[in-house]
Write a protein that holds these residues in place. Structure first.
Motif, PDB file in Angstrom:
ATOM      1  N   SER A   1       2.189   3.219  -9.885  1.00 15.95           N
ATOM      2  CA  SER A   1       2.368   4.485  -9.154  1.00 15.95           C
ATOM      3  C   SER A   1       2.318   5.668 -10.112  1.00 15.95           C
ATOM      4  O   SER A   1       2.559   6.800  -9.701  1.00 15.95           O
ATOM      5  N   SER A   2       2.008   5.413 -11.392  1.00 14.47           N
ATOM      6  CA  SER A   2       1.951   6.542 -12.332  1.00 14.47           C
ATOM      7  C   SER A   2       0.697   7.374 -12.036  1.00 14.47           C
ATOM      8  O   SER A   2      -0.368   6.821 -11.737  1.00 14.47           O
ATOM      9  N   PRO A   3       0.811   8.721 -12.099  1.00 10.94           N
ATOM     10  CA  PRO A   3      -0.315   9.574 -11.724  1.00 10.94           C
ATOM     11  C   PRO A   3      -1.583   9.284 -12.527  1.00 10.94           C
ATOM     12  O   PRO A   3      -2.673   9.243 -11.979  1.00 10.94           O
ATOM     13  N   SER A   4      -1.440   9.023 -13.843  1.00 13.41           N
ATOM     14  CA  SER A   4      -2.670   8.817 -14.629  1.00 13.41           C
ATOM     15  C   SER A   4      -3.349   7.524 -14.189  1.00 13.41           C
ATOM     16  O   SER A   4      -4.573   7.447 -14.129  1.00 13.41           O
ATOM     17  N   PHE A   5      -2.563   6.497 -13.842  1.00 14.42           N
ATOM     18  CA  PHE A   5      -3.156   5.246 -13.390  1.00 14.42           C
ATOM     19  C   PHE A   5      -3.906   5.461 -12.061  1.00 14.42           C
ATOM     20  O   PHE A   5      -5.043   5.028 -11.893  1.00 14.42           O
TER      21      PHE A   5
ATOM     22  N   CYS B   1       6.084  -5.251  -0.268  1.00 14.62           N
ATOM     23  CA  CYS B   1       4.951  -5.248  -1.195  1.00 14.62           C
ATOM     24  C   CYS B   1       5.018  -4.051  -2.160  1.00 14.62           C
ATOM     25  O   CYS B   1       4.982  -2.899  -1.722  1.00 14.62           O
ATOM     26  N   PRO B   2       5.075  -4.303  -3.455  1.00 11.30           N
ATOM     27  CA  PRO B   2       5.107  -3.186  -4.409  1.00 11.30           C
ATOM     28  C   PRO B   2       3.734  -2.536  -4.611  1.00 11.30           C
ATOM     29  O   PRO B   2       3.633  -1.478  -5.210  1.00 11.30           O
ATOM     30  N   GLY B   3       2.663  -3.194  -4.099  1.00 10.34           N
ATOM     31  CA  GLY B   3       1.309  -2.686  -4.344  1.00 10.34           C
ATOM     32  C   GLY B   3       0.754  -1.875  -3.187  1.00 10.34           C
ATOM     33  O   GLY B   3      -0.417  -1.463  -3.222  1.00 10.34           O
ATOM     34  N   ARG B   4       1.595  -1.604  -2.177  1.00 11.12           N
ATOM     35  CA  ARG B   4       1.051  -0.992  -0.951  1.00 11.12           C
ATOM     36  C   ARG B   4       0.464   0.398  -1.186  1.00 11.12           C
ATOM     37  O   ARG B   4      -0.556   0.756  -0.616  1.00 11.12           O
ATOM     38  N   GLY B   5       1.116   1.195  -2.052  1.00  8.43           N
ATOM     39  CA  GLY B   5       0.634   2.563  -2.315  1.00  8.43           C
ATOM     40  C   GLY B   5      -0.740   2.524  -2.959  1.00  8.43           C
ATOM     41  O   GLY B   5      -1.666   3.232  -2.548  1.00  8.43           O
TER      42      GLY B   5
ATOM     43  N   ILE C   1     -18.842  16.992   3.669  1.00  4.50           N
ATOM     44  CA  ILE C   1     -18.956  15.531   3.665  1.00  4.50           C
ATOM     45  C   ILE C   1     -20.074  15.100   2.717  1.00  4.50           C
ATOM     46  O   ILE C   1     -20.473  13.940   2.698  1.00  4.50           O
ATOM     47  N   ASP C   2     -20.578  16.083   1.958  1.00 11.94           N
ATOM     48  CA  ASP C   2     -21.562  15.753   0.933  1.00 11.94           C
ATOM     49  C   ASP C   2     -20.834  15.622  -0.394  1.00 11.94           C
ATOM     50  O   ASP C   2     -20.527  16.616  -1.040  1.00 11.94           O
ATOM     51  N   ASN C   3     -20.522  14.386  -0.740  1.00 10.36           N
ATOM     52  CA  ASN C   3     -19.871  14.131  -2.016  1.00 10.36           C
ATOM     53  C   ASN C   3     -18.559  14.903  -2.217  1.00 10.36           C
ATOM     54  O   ASN C   3     -18.417  15.643  -3.200  1.00 10.36           O
ATOM     55  N   PRO C   4     -17.589  14.783  -1.309  1.00  6.25           N
ATOM     56  CA  PRO C   4     -16.337  15.539  -1.472  1.00  6.25           C
ATOM     57  C   PRO C   4     -15.615  15.159  -2.761  1.00  6.25           C
ATOM     58  O   PRO C   4     -15.721  14.026  -3.215  1.00  6.25           O
ATOM     59  N   ASP C   5     -14.914  16.133  -3.320  1.00 11.57           N
ATOM     60  CA  ASP C   5     -14.213  15.930  -4.586  1.00 11.57           C
ATOM     61  C   ASP C   5     -12.860  15.259  -4.289  1.00 11.57           C
ATOM     62  O   ASP C   5     -11.915  15.901  -3.840  1.00 11.57           O
ATOM     63  N   LEU C   6     -12.788  13.961  -4.529  1.00  9.53           N
ATOM     64  CA  LEU C   6     -11.586  13.220  -4.129  1.00  9.53           C
ATOM     65  C   LEU C   6     -10.506  13.299  -5.203  1.00  9.53           C
ATOM     66  O   LEU C   6     -10.728  12.875  -6.329  1.00  9.53           O
ATOM     67  N   THR C   7      -9.360  13.835  -4.835  1.00 12.57           N
ATOM     68  CA  THR C   7      -8.231  13.850  -5.767  1.00 12.57           C
ATOM     69  C   THR C   7      -7.091  13.101  -5.102  1.00 12.57           C
ATOM     70  O   THR C   7      -6.953  13.118  -3.875  1.00 12.57           O
ATOM     71  N   ILE C   8      -6.299  12.472  -5.926  1.00 13.16           N
ATOM     72  CA  ILE C   8      -5.207  11.668  -5.400  1.00 13.16           C
ATOM     73  C   ILE C   8      -4.244  12.559  -4.586  1.00 13.16           C
ATOM     74  O   ILE C   8      -3.670  12.146  -3.590  1.00 13.16           O
ATOM     75  N   GLU C   9      -4.127  13.827  -5.013  1.00 10.74           N
ATOM     76  CA  GLU C   9      -3.204  14.752  -4.331  1.00 10.74           C
ATOM     77  C   GLU C   9      -3.645  15.016  -2.889  1.00 10.74           C
ATOM     78  O   GLU C   9      -2.822  15.331  -2.032  1.00 10.74           O
TER      79      GLU C   9
ATOM     80  N   PRO D   1      -5.345   4.233 -19.279  1.00  7.86           N
ATOM     81  CA  PRO D   1      -4.153   3.853 -18.512  1.00  7.86           C
ATOM     82  C   PRO D   1      -4.377   2.616 -17.632  1.00  7.86           C
ATOM     83  O   PRO D   1      -4.254   2.669 -16.417  1.00  7.86           O
ATOM     84  N   THR D   2      -4.750   1.494 -18.256  1.00  6.58           N
ATOM     85  CA  THR D   2      -4.857   0.253 -17.469  1.00  6.58           C
ATOM     86  C   THR D   2      -3.457  -0.355 -17.351  1.00  6.58           C
ATOM     87  O   THR D   2      -2.567  -0.029 -18.150  1.00  6.58           O
ATOM     88  N   ILE D   3      -3.296  -1.257 -16.385  1.00  6.25           N
ATOM     89  CA  ILE D   3      -1.972  -1.858 -16.178  1.00  6.25           C
ATOM     90  C   ILE D   3      -1.528  -2.586 -17.446  1.00  6.25           C
ATOM     91  O   ILE D   3      -0.386  -2.465 -17.886  1.00  6.25           O
TER      92      ILE D   3
END
Ligand code: HEM
Length: 429
Positions: free
Chosen positions: A40-44, A373-377, A272-280, A193-195
């Motif tokens: 759940s770390s932001p960089s990961f 489940c700890p991996g749901r996020g 919808i043409d290549n939207p800039d996806l950010t986790i936020e 930032p790999t696991i």
């Protein structure tokens, strides 16, 4: 506890290690907290979105060729390849050619080059992980005497234990190598930032994220790291792939839902043409989230999950003895008309408009309570990334109109034969 005592589970090395079947509460709690802190770390998560997009682009390149050739897409095969690449990359930093291998296995003249520098043993490792998942059920089911003495079963027992050793050996070597790489990297240079890296560096001077894991202030030893990384694979690979497979079936079956997902992407990203996806931005995708929730309500990949009582307990009139396992049937719960109106109907709006009416323990595709489940996020992030990209890039329809997806059960519900006709989205749609 997850399950009643089983000697076989101890032999597999899971009874007091790792997370899912660990009954040593102290060790379970440490491992679980470390896994959650890393994934759940932001960089990961940022890196995971980037990695997912790279794999999706590779998949879509293949689909465009298939479209030109008039071929159909077997959706769940591609979601398997997607999860395999994304999870392996995020866990270890290693690339595996699951997408190009799948493409090259098709009856098509054009071939994709293998990714440069990809992990030689990657495909074998993933196969071993599937065998390991099988072996968990086997070890729980058969008593030791039968496993060690009955012809046929004895051979299987040996195969599973050899497989355990092979995986442990691979992970051990990987950890030793990564520790050396980290030591060689100057302190002022960032690490991927790999696991694996995050688990090695947490609570050391290299702890870039300063991940705080409760009051626990030592770093993890190799055995702990190995058990957590292994569970990222055993818990996080096919669960995400299967769930995406089921979602693919329902959205291909419901064109109106598909178009509403596309509309939401347009509203959130302005294009919808290549939207800039950010986790936020992912928290804003409420409709897409509702579609995911509704698909895994009708068809949860994990439909049965156990808990064992730690002491004698009376529950709802039943006397449950200590160390007795009780199974919950998630699929029966979330398809029960007592809790869901017209449960067989695919209706994402029940999670969009009227979320409050969903009972706390009636919808549990990720479980509930301390063992949830700890991996749901992270799984949600992977699924959203795939779906946003899909609805922007293609129009899809089921080749065979069917009320329900085809599937088979092997430790989880696995969708099969989700054949789709795909068409590159035209600019005006
Ligand atoms: C859509 C994807 C996923 C689904 C549907 C799913 C489902 C589940 C379910 C139903 C449980 C049992 C929870 C309970 O007993 O209350 C579980 C446990 C677990 N899952 Fe997941 N999972 C998914 C993704 C992942 C991922 C990506 C990871 C790893 C990063 C993961 C790791 C685990 C672990 C380690 C446990 C054991 C937790 C414990 O015993 O404390 N899962 N998962």
């Amino acid at each position: 506890m997850r399950n009643s005592y089983s000697e076989g589970v101890d032999e597999l090395g899971l009874g007091t290690k790792g997370i899912v079947l660990n009954r040593d509460i102290k060790s379970w709690s440490i491992n679980r907290k470390f896994m959650i802190s890393c994934i759940s770390s932001p960089s990961f998560l940022r890196e995971s979105v980037k990695g997912s997009i790279k794999v999706i682009n590779e998949i879509f390149e293949c689909w465009k060729i298939m479209e030109r050739e008039g071929m159909q897409v077997d959706f769940s095969e591609w979601t398997d390849a997607f999860a395999a690449s994304v999870v392996t990359m995020a866990a270890t930093g290693e690339e595996i050619p699951s997408v190009s291998n799948l493409f090259n296995s098709l009856n098509i003249k054009e071939k994709k080059p293998q990714t440069q520098g990809s992990w030689k043993d990657g495909a074998k490792f993933l196969e071993a992980i599937f065998t390991y998942n099988e072996s968990m059920a086997f070890m729980m089911l058969f008593p030791t005497f039968i496993r060690r003495n009955f012809p046929g079963i004895k051979a299987l027992n040996k195969k599973y234990l050899d497989n355990r050793d092979w995986i442990n050996d691979k992970l051990e070597k990987m950890i030793v190598e990564r520790r050396k790489e980290i030591e060689r990297t100057p302190l002022n240079q960032p690490l991927d930032p790999t696991i694996l890296t995050l688990l090695i560096t947490t609570n050391t001077e290299r702890d870039l994220e300063k991940i705080s894991v409760s009051n626990f202030d030592r770093s993890l030893n190799d055995e702990e790291i190995s058990s957590i990384v292994r569970e990222v694979f055993t818990g996080g690979l096919d669960t995400t792939a299967n769930s995406l497979g089921f979602i693919g079936f329902y959205i291909a079956q419901h064109r109106d839902v598909y178009l509403r997902m596309r509309e939401e992407v347009l509203n959130v990203y302005g294009t919808i043409d290549n939207p800039d996806l950010t986790i936020e931005s992912y928290g804003k995708l409420k409709y897409i989230e509702a579609v995911i929730n509704e698909s895994i309500r009708i068809f949860p990949t994990i439909s049965l999950m156990s808990r064992a009582a730690t002491e004698d307990v009376e529950f709802d009139g039943f006397k449950i003895k200590a160390d007795t396992a009780v199974l919950s049937d998630f699929k029966a719960l979330s398809n029960n008309p007592k809790y869901f109106k017209d449960p067989e109907e695919f209706n994402p709006d029940r999670f969009f408009n009227d979320k409050e009416s969903i009972g706390k323990f009636t919808y549990i595709p990720f479980g509930n309570g301390v063992r949830m489940c700890p991996g749901r996020g992270w799984a949600m992030v992977q699924m959203k990334t795939f779906l946003i990209r899909l609805v922007c890039a293609f129009d899809v329809e089921l080749v065979n109109e069917a009320a329900d997806p085809k599937y088979f059960y092997a430790t989880a519900n696995r969708p099969v034969d989700i054949k789709l006709n795909i068409r590159t989205r035209q600019n005006h749609s």
